[in-house]
Design an enzyme around this catalytic site. Structure first.
Site, PDB file in Angstrom:
ATOM      1  N   LYS A  39     -10.819  -0.961  11.207  1.00 33.08           N
ATOM      2  CA  LYS A  39      -9.861  -0.712  12.294  1.00 33.08           C
ATOM      3  C   LYS A  39     -10.649  -0.708  13.595  1.00 33.08           C
ATOM      4  O   LYS A  39     -11.457   0.199  13.825  1.00 33.08           O
ATOM      5  CB  LYS A  39      -9.200   0.661  12.133  1.00 33.08           C
ATOM      6  CG  LYS A  39      -8.132   0.738  11.062  1.00 33.08           C
ATOM      7  CD  LYS A  39      -7.516   2.121  11.044  1.00 33.08           C
ATOM      8  CE  LYS A  39      -6.548   2.263   9.886  1.00 33.08           C
ATOM      9  NZ  LYS A  39      -6.147   3.678   9.681  1.00 33.08           N
ATOM     10  N   GLY A  53      -4.442  -0.877  10.198  1.00 39.78           N
ATOM     11  CA  GLY A  53      -3.535  -0.818  11.344  1.00 39.78           C
ATOM     12  C   GLY A  53      -3.294   0.620  11.742  1.00 39.78           C
ATOM     13  O   GLY A  53      -3.596   1.546  10.981  1.00 39.78           O
ATOM     14  N   ASP A  96     -11.803   4.304   5.047  1.00 40.13           N
ATOM     15  CA  ASP A  96     -11.119   4.089   6.329  1.00 40.13           C
ATOM     16  C   ASP A  96     -11.733   5.090   7.314  1.00 40.13           C
ATOM     17  O   ASP A  96     -12.697   4.768   8.034  1.00 40.13           O
ATOM     18  CB  ASP A  96      -9.605   4.291   6.124  1.00 40.13           C
ATOM     19  CG  ASP A  96      -8.784   4.266   7.410  1.00 40.13           C
ATOM     20  OD1 ASP A  96      -9.374   4.170   8.505  1.00 40.13           O
ATOM     21  OD2 ASP A  96      -7.539   4.366   7.348  1.00 40.13           O
ATOM     22  N   GLU A 122      -7.889   4.104  -0.966  1.00 33.34           N
ATOM     23  CA  GLU A 122      -8.422   4.239   0.384  1.00 33.34           C
ATOM     24  C   GLU A 122      -8.597   5.719   0.725  1.00 33.34           C
ATOM     25  O   GLU A 122      -7.671   6.516   0.549  1.00 33.34           O
ATOM     26  CB  GLU A 122      -7.417   3.566   1.334  1.00 33.34           C
ATOM     27  CG  GLU A 122      -7.812   3.502   2.786  1.00 33.34           C
ATOM     28  CD  GLU A 122      -6.734   2.775   3.612  1.00 33.34           C
ATOM     29  OE1 GLU A 122      -5.853   2.109   3.032  1.00 33.34           O
ATOM     30  OE2 GLU A 122      -6.777   2.895   4.846  1.00 33.34           O
ATOM     31  N   LYS A 176       0.875  -1.191   0.000  1.00 32.54           N
ATOM     32  CA  LYS A 176       0.000   0.000   0.000  1.00 32.54           C
ATOM     33  C   LYS A 176       0.900   1.225   0.000  1.00 32.54           C
ATOM     34  O   LYS A 176       1.774   1.356   0.857  1.00 32.54           O
ATOM     35  CB  LYS A 176      -0.887  -0.039   1.243  1.00 32.54           C
ATOM     36  CG  LYS A 176      -1.488   1.281   1.681  1.00 32.54           C
ATOM     37  CD  LYS A 176      -2.562   1.048   2.748  1.00 32.54           C
ATOM     38  CE  LYS A 176      -2.532   2.099   3.839  1.00 32.54           C
ATOM     39  NZ  LYS A 176      -3.535   1.822   4.896  1.00 32.54           N
ATOM     40  N   LEU A 177       0.678   2.104  -0.968  1.00 31.34           N
ATOM     41  CA  LEU A 177       1.455   3.344  -1.035  1.00 31.34           C
ATOM     42  C   LEU A 177       0.613   4.483  -0.489  1.00 31.34           C
ATOM     43  O   LEU A 177      -0.530   4.679  -0.902  1.00 31.34           O
ATOM     44  CB  LEU A 177       1.833   3.674  -2.482  1.00 31.34           C
ATOM     45  CG  LEU A 177       2.638   2.624  -3.254  1.00 31.34           C
ATOM     46  CD1 LEU A 177       2.956   3.159  -4.660  1.00 31.34           C
ATOM     47  CD2 LEU A 177       3.925   2.253  -2.521  1.00 31.34           C
ATOM     48  N   ASP A 191      -3.421   4.862  -0.440  1.00 31.43           N
ATOM     49  CA  ASP A 191      -4.180   5.453   0.678  1.00 31.43           C
ATOM     50  C   ASP A 191      -3.886   6.951   0.733  1.00 31.43           C
ATOM     51  O   ASP A 191      -2.744   7.355   0.932  1.00 31.43           O
ATOM     52  CB  ASP A 191      -3.752   4.783   1.994  1.00 31.43           C
ATOM     53  CG  ASP A 191      -4.566   5.265   3.192  1.00 31.43           C
ATOM     54  OD1 ASP A 191      -5.471   6.116   3.017  1.00 31.43           O
ATOM     55  OD2 ASP A 191      -4.302   4.781   4.317  1.00 31.43           O
ATOM     56  N   ASN A 240      -5.584   9.205   2.817  1.00 35.65           N
ATOM     57  CA  ASN A 240      -5.890   9.836   4.106  1.00 35.65           C
ATOM     58  C   ASN A 240      -6.536  11.213   3.932  1.00 35.65           C
ATOM     59  O   ASN A 240      -6.085  12.201   4.516  1.00 35.65           O
ATOM     60  CB  ASN A 240      -4.634   9.942   4.991  1.00 35.65           C
ATOM     61  CG  ASN A 240      -4.178   8.601   5.528  1.00 35.65           C
ATOM     62  OD1 ASN A 240      -3.128   8.095   5.129  1.00 35.65           O
ATOM     63  ND2 ASN A 240      -4.960   8.003   6.408  1.00 35.65           N
TER      64      ASN A 240
HETATM   65  O1  OSB Z   1      -4.631   5.408   7.182  1.00 36.46           O
HETATM   66  O2  OSB Z   1      -4.265   3.349   7.384  1.00 36.46           O
HETATM   67  C1  OSB Z   1      -4.014   4.496   7.720  1.00 36.46           C
HETATM   68  C2  OSB Z   1      -1.102   4.493  10.167  1.00 36.46           C
HETATM   69  C3  OSB Z   1      -1.516   5.455  11.053  1.00 36.46           C
HETATM   70  C4  OSB Z   1      -2.693   6.113  10.843  1.00 36.46           C
HETATM   71  C5  OSB Z   1      -3.466   5.818   9.726  1.00 36.46           C
HETATM   72  C6  OSB Z   1      -3.066   4.837   8.829  1.00 36.46           C
HETATM   73  C7  OSB Z   1      -1.844   4.195   9.039  1.00 36.46           C
HETATM   74  C8  OSB Z   1      -1.283   3.223   8.116  1.00 36.46           C
HETATM   75  C9  OSB Z   1      -0.303   2.211   8.651  1.00 36.46           C
HETATM   76  O3  OSB Z   1      -1.514   3.207   6.927  1.00 36.46           O
HETATM   77  C10 OSB Z   1      -0.972   0.946   9.018  1.00 36.46           C
HETATM   78  C11 OSB Z   1      -0.081   0.038   9.825  1.00 36.46           C
HETATM   79  O4  OSB Z   1       0.823  -0.536   9.244  1.00 36.46           O
HETATM   80  O5  OSB Z   1      -0.309  -0.093  11.047  1.00 36.46           O
HETATM   81 MG    MG Z   2      -6.003   4.543   5.823  1.00 36.35          MG
END
Ligand code: OSB
Ligand code: MG
Length: 368
Positions: A263, A291, A239, A214, A161-162, A189, A191
């Site tokens: 999550k 995660g 997410d 994502e 996942k990038l 992803d 965010n």
């Molecule tokens: O958006 O999935 C997310 C880590 C911290 C906060 C949000 C995210 C993430 C990750 C890492 O993408 C997930 C992991 O390897 O725990």
């Molecule tokens: Mg995410």
């Protein structure tokens, strides 16, 4: 069960490398652990809130405050209780799902340990190991990214996942596809870094056969995701927007996503996470386990959850070494791209006392 007290413990865990997302760069994880002590057992919870309110509105100091002043007092006010009653007792307090999830996890762990049952068995796991992906942060350059991705593929990760943001999207994805080929399971992803006005740019990712994109848009922009999903071919996965089974059902009905990242911390706990899984399975919607850079405690529970039948895509359940040089539990180690479920009672793992002491920055005992 009857609680005799709850310990709030802050730990500082240096990351093996900075982790950059569209909302910031983490170099150290500031984690709140919750220890629930009963007459015959103790259980551990891990709060996934981060140091600042940048991924969600929650943050660690806020979680400590709401646990101390509102959640723990409410939980114990009605006398003895079981883990399945925790969410109901805490429901009058609005929001604060990450804090609630940590408390429920600690109580559930204590209950399962005293009854000799594992998280996997309690949640309904159907596998004894789960396939693992890895979340790769934004880098300063494409060559640096290719080195990182190559290293993870060599370690055996089964999906990449990038993290993306405006200015770091099509080029890194193209570079990873060109270097590592079309067979690699690849997803991105954002965010929440984009708006619907970026639909054309995001449609350029269609060429790369991604598993999913994502959370491209704002957490509260569920309708925007439904509109975007009609403009791009890459499946949309939510997410940040999914905070309960109810809003997962609503997002699916609106066509805002085709896949869900579950999550437990974000949705108020492992029991609500299972309900989201059930909603998605009933509608044939794939889910995967996200995660939050958890220690071995949260990782143990995540791996158990990821072994439920609807988790048909590899999760962000990476090995301990992807995050921490020294985890606080026995480390989770990748075996053929998989992590094995702990099979002991409760989480099946516990903090290593010396290691925990080394990373602890504060403890507070809340007697009940
Ligand atoms: O958006 O999935 C997310 C880590 C911290 C906060 C949000 C995210 C993430 C990750 C890492 O993408 C997930 C992991 O390897 O725990
Ligand atoms: Mg995410």
């Amino acid at each position: 069960m009857k609680l005799t007290g709850v310990e709030l413990r802050r730990i500082a865990m240096p990351l093996v490398a900075p982790f950059r997302t569209s909302f910031g760069t983490e170099t150290q994880r500031d984690v709140l652990l919750v220890r629930a002590v009963t007459d015959d057992a103790e259980g551990w919870g891990e709060c996934v809130a981060m140091a600042g309110p940048l991924y969600s509105s929650e943050y660690v100091d806020g979680a400590v405050d709401v646990l101390r002043r509102f959640l723990v007092p409410r939980l114990v006010a009605g006398g003895p209780f079981g883990a399945h009653e925790v969410a109901g007792r805490l429901a009058p307090v609005k929001g604060h799902r990450m804090a609630k999830a940590a408390l429920e996890m600690a109580v559930l762990d204590a209950e399962l340990r005293s009854e000799g049952r594992s998280f996997g068995r309690e949640l309904g796991a159907v596998h004894d190991r789960v396939p693992c992906g890895v979340s790769v942060g934004i880098m300063d350059s494409v060559p640096e990214l290719l080195d990182a991705v190559g290293g993870y593929l060599d370690e055996g990760y089964l999906r990449i996942k990038l993290k993306i943001e405006p200015g770091w999207d099509v080029e890194p994805v193209r570079a990873v596809r060109e270097r590592f080929g079309d067979e690699v399971l690849l997803q991105v992803d954002a965010n929440t870094a984009y708006t619907l006005a970026d639909a054309q740019q995001l449609a350029r990712l269609d060429a790369f056969d991604l598993l999913l994109i994502e959370q491209p848009l704002d957490e509260e922009d569920v309708l925007g995701h439904a509109d975007l999903a009609k403009l791009i071919r890459t499946p949309v996965c939510l997410d940040e927007s999914i905070t309960s089974a109810r809003d997962a059902a609503a997002a699916l009905r609106l066509g805002a996503c085709q896949i869900v990242n579950i999550k437990p911390g974000r949705v108020g706990g492992y029991l609500e996470a299972r309900r989201i899984h059930d909603v998605c399975v009933a509608q044939g919607v794939p889910v995967w386990c996200g995660g939050m850079l958890e220690t071995g405690l949260g990782r143990a529970a995540n791996v158990a959850l990821a072994a439920l039948p609807g988790f048909t895509l590899p999760g962000d359940t990476s090995a301990s070494g992807r995050y921490y040089a020294g985890d606080i539990t026995e480390p989770f180690v990748l075996d053929d791209g998989h992590l094995r479920l702990p099979d002991g009672p409760g989480l099946g793992v516990a903090p290593l006392e010396d290691r925990l002491a080394e990373v602890t920055t504060a403890t507070e005992w809340l007697p009940v």
